[in-house]
Motif scaffolding. Structure first.
Motif, short mmCIF file in Angstrom:
data_model
loop_
_atom_site.label_atom_id
_atom_site.label_comp_id
_atom_site.label_asym_id
_atom_site.label_seq_id
_atom_site.Cartn_x
_atom_site.Cartn_y
_atom_site.Cartn_z
N CYS A 1 0.84 -1.20 0.00
CA CYS A 1 0.00 0.00 0.00
C CYS A 1 0.88 1.25 0.00
O CYS A 1 1.77 1.39 0.84
N GLY A 2 0.63 2.14 -0.93
CA GLY A 2 1.38 3.38 -1.01
C GLY A 2 2.39 3.40 -2.13
O GLY A 2 3.12 4.40 -2.29
N ASP A 3 2.47 2.32 -2.96
CA ASP A 3 3.45 2.29 -4.04
C ASP A 3 2.83 2.71 -5.38
O ASP A 3 3.43 2.56 -6.44
N ASN A 4 1.61 3.24 -5.33
CA ASN A 4 0.92 3.76 -6.51
C ASN A 4 0.54 2.66 -7.50
O ASN A 4 0.33 2.92 -8.68
N ARG A 5 0.46 1.41 -7.02
CA ARG A 5 0.06 0.29 -7.85
C ARG A 5 -1.02 -0.49 -7.11
O ARG A 5 -0.85 -0.84 -5.94
N VAL A 6 -2.15 -0.75 -7.77
CA VAL A 6 -3.23 -1.50 -7.15
C VAL A 6 -2.90 -2.98 -7.27
O VAL A 6 -2.89 -3.56 -8.37
N GLU A 7 -2.60 -3.59 -6.12
CA GLU A 7 -2.18 -4.99 -6.09
C GLU A 7 -2.90 -5.71 -4.96
O GLU A 7 -3.44 -5.10 -4.03
N GLU B 1 -5.95 -4.64 -2.49
CA GLU B 1 -6.11 -3.19 -2.43
C GLU B 1 -7.30 -2.75 -3.29
O GLU B 1 -7.51 -3.26 -4.39
N GLU B 2 -8.08 -1.81 -2.76
CA GLU B 2 -9.17 -1.21 -3.54
C GLU B 2 -8.68 0.00 -4.32
O GLU B 2 -9.29 0.41 -5.31
N CYS B 3 -7.57 0.59 -3.86
CA CYS B 3 -7.00 1.76 -4.51
C CYS B 3 -5.56 1.90 -4.03
O CYS B 3 -5.16 1.25 -3.05
N ASP B 4 -4.78 2.72 -4.68
CA ASP B 4 -3.41 3.05 -4.22
C ASP B 4 -3.01 4.34 -4.90
O ASP B 4 -2.78 4.40 -6.11
N ASP B 5 -3.02 5.43 -4.12
CA ASP B 5 -2.72 6.75 -4.69
C ASP B 5 -1.30 7.21 -4.41
O ASP B 5 -0.97 8.39 -4.54
N GLY B 6 -0.45 6.28 -3.98
CA GLY B 6 0.96 6.60 -3.79
C GLY B 6 1.28 7.21 -2.45
O GLY B 6 2.40 7.69 -2.25
N ASN B 7 0.34 7.24 -1.51
CA ASN B 7 0.65 7.76 -0.17
C ASN B 7 -0.11 6.95 0.86
O ASN B 7 -0.94 6.10 0.52
N SER C 1 -7.66 5.56 1.50
CA SER C 1 -7.21 5.59 2.89
C SER C 1 -5.78 5.10 3.03
O SER C 1 -5.16 4.60 2.07
N ALA C 2 -5.23 5.21 4.25
CA ALA C 2 -3.88 4.75 4.55
C ALA C 2 -3.77 3.22 4.43
O ALA C 2 -2.66 2.68 4.39
N ARG C 3 -4.88 2.50 4.34
CA ARG C 3 -4.89 1.05 4.14
C ARG C 3 -5.33 0.68 2.73
O ARG C 3 -5.68 -0.44 2.47
N CYS C 4 -5.32 1.70 1.83
CA CYS C 4 -5.69 1.49 0.44
C CYS C 4 -7.12 0.98 0.28
O CYS C 4 -7.40 0.06 -0.48
N ARG C 5 -8.01 1.60 1.05
CA ARG C 5 -9.43 1.34 0.90
C ARG C 5 -10.10 2.62 0.39
O ARG C 5 -9.77 3.73 0.83
N THR C 6 -11.04 2.48 -0.53
CA THR C 6 -11.72 3.64 -1.10
C THR C 6 -12.54 4.34 -0.02
O THR C 6 -13.34 3.70 0.68
#
Length: 503
Positions: free
Chosen positions: A41-47, A50-56, A64-69
């Protein structure tokens, strides 16, 4: 279910055989297949899952910080989110908040777009802050009208505090009111005799917008009100007009079972006097009644009369003595509150020296059940040693005592009271401001050694009200009541006081 399907497809893709250069399939990963994919989570790649990953790894930006929308603002959820002007939680486009959560104009923000009052009644809302609403009705010259709002009868600070202004067809201000007179709550009222036939406009606004004080405008979807504009029913028992006078020139005032009535009249000459009679019944508890005759304020910043300086007095028909009087000559505002024994009385309303274009008057009558208890020993409490001890009762968390002092030439009345730890003392006293013959009523507070803690004098047109008497030391104190002089033509010499011990 959508997340489960996605994970199944992802897992199947990892475990699936990779095509080989020779075209043959292998049932599982080989040495050359590379390591298994692990989501970061946080590498800007949805893997992974993960529901999302915006690079932070921050919350509040949609991912979110846990890569949830994260759920963004949703119009219609009843919560005013950033970027929304309103959100009333419904999908109606016919109210003050539209379907895209922007405030809808109520369409009556000036005279040109005034809402016609159907059957004398309209509903509205002050929203957003600073909103003003205009309404229109047709009126005839000489018609008695009652214009009022019903919005906040309980003085709820979370609801609207209305103010209304009446204009004629040319846009000239005719009358204005914040709170009905006498004040009972924040609702507004104008009682008027219309000066001309034509269109009239009523502007409704919040007190914060109406006042000349420096305060922020208020408004809310909850700032709702009802506006009414009705002709007064002159035939009603509680409504008395001067035209109903008998051959002797006297109109008989009527009141409701609760003691309320309305009187009104029109002046045609500067030497005119209108007379009204009223019978005060016996009180169930015995004793006198507190009776108030309250003249409505005149002028375009009042109820609209051009007769600005009206004199009134009340006479006891048994002996023709004047028991209460207010005079414009000393700046009094038209309230007489005599303490009346059962019997017949006559109220006289006298025209001013200048009538103007619309010289009418309106007064309200309030007949109380009983008056404050009079002093127990009129002669005995003339000294500090004979001070009458006040009896206090609970009054919404504070201790209150009420008294009636009867003064005479050279008379001084003393009352004693206790101040407890942490309390402050306030009081309100009225005499000449209510129409009695007492001039320069003076109220002082002394300690038991005779040291004066404070002294205050009533003005002719304003009840004496002291919010904080300035005494802080617990103990017993004396309330001292006296007069500077008396009006020899007015027999009433009573003083009403309420003393309050505030926690």
């Amino acid at each position: 279910m959508k997340r489960f399907t996605f994970l199944m497809i992802f897992a199947f893709g990892v475990a699936c055989a990779q095509p080989q250069a020779n075209g043959e399939n292998d049932a599982g990963p080989t040495e050359d297949s590379g390591p298994e994919v692990v989501a970061q989570c946080g590498d800007n790649r949805v893997e992974g899952d993960e529901e999302c990953d915006d690079g932070n790894r921050r919350n509040g930006d949609g991912c979110s910080a846990r890569c949830r929308t994260e759920q963004g603002p949703e119009c219609g959820d009843g919560v005013v989110d950033p970027g929304e002007e309103c959100d009333d939680g419904n999908d109606s486009n016919d109210d003050s908040c539209t379907n895209d959560c922007t405030l809808a104009s109520d369409g009556n923000d000036d005279m040109n777009s005034a809402t016609p009052m159907e059957n004398g009644r309209s509903e509205g809302v002050i929203n957003p802050a600073g909103d003003v609403d205009y309404y229109a009705f047709e009126g005839e010259e000489g018609a008695w009208m009652s214009i009022s709002t019903e919005a906040n009868q309980q003085d709820d600070p979370s609801k609207v505090d209305t103010a209304i202004t009446l204009y004629d067809a040319a846009g000239n201000q005719v009358a204005d009111n914040d709170d009905a007179v006498p004040r009972r709550n924040t609702d507004s009222e104008i009682l008027i005799k219309l000066p001309a036939t034509g269109t009239y406009y009523v502007k409704v606004q919040e007190f914060s917008t109406w006042t000349q004080q420096d305060m922020a405008d208020e408004g809310s979807p909850d700032y709702t009100y009802e506006l009414t504009a009705f002709p007064l029913n002159i035939e009603a028992e509680i409504v008395t007009e001067d035209s109903e006078a008998t051959e002797e020139g006297v109109a008989v005032l009527g009141t409701t079972d609760t003691g309320f009535g309305l009187g009104m009249g029109t002046f045609t000459a500067t030497d005119e006097e209108d007379h009204f009679e009223i019978t005060i019944p016996e009180a169930e508890e015995g004793g006198n009644r507190n009776v108030t005759f309250q003249l409505m304020p005149a002028g375009t910043d009042g109820y609209g009369s051009s007769a600005n300086t009206v004199d009134m007095w009340v006479m006891n028909k048994a002996d023709n003595s004047i028991v209460g009087r207010v005079s414009a000559a000393v700046g009094q505002d038209g309230e007489i509150s005599p303490s009346l024994a059962p019997g017949d009385y006559r109220l006289t309303v006298a025209a001013p020296e200048s009538l103007g274009d619309n010289a009418f008057y309106v007064f309200k009558i309030f007949v109380g059940s009983t008056d404050n208890d009079p002093e127990l020993d009129e002669a005995g409490n003339n000294t500090a040693d004979g001070a009458q001890a006040l009896e206090f009762q609970d009054n919404n968390g504070r201790r209150s005592a009420f008294l009636m002092s009867i003064l005479s030439e050279g008379d001084v009345d003393y009352y004693s009271f206790d101040l407890r730890q942490g309390e402050t003392a306030s009081f309100a006293c009225g005499s000449r401001s209510s129409g009695t013959g007492v001039i320069d009523l003076t109220v002082a507070i002394e300690d038991l050694d005779g040291n004066e803690q404070g002294s205050w004098t009533e003005l002719p047109n304003e009840m004496l009200y002291v919010r904080d008497a300035g005494i802080t030391q617990p103990g017993t104190y004396l309330l001292k009541i006296s007069a500077g002089s008396f009006d020899p033509e007015v027999t009433a010499r009573n003083v009403r006081c309420g003393l309050h011990m505030n926690p």
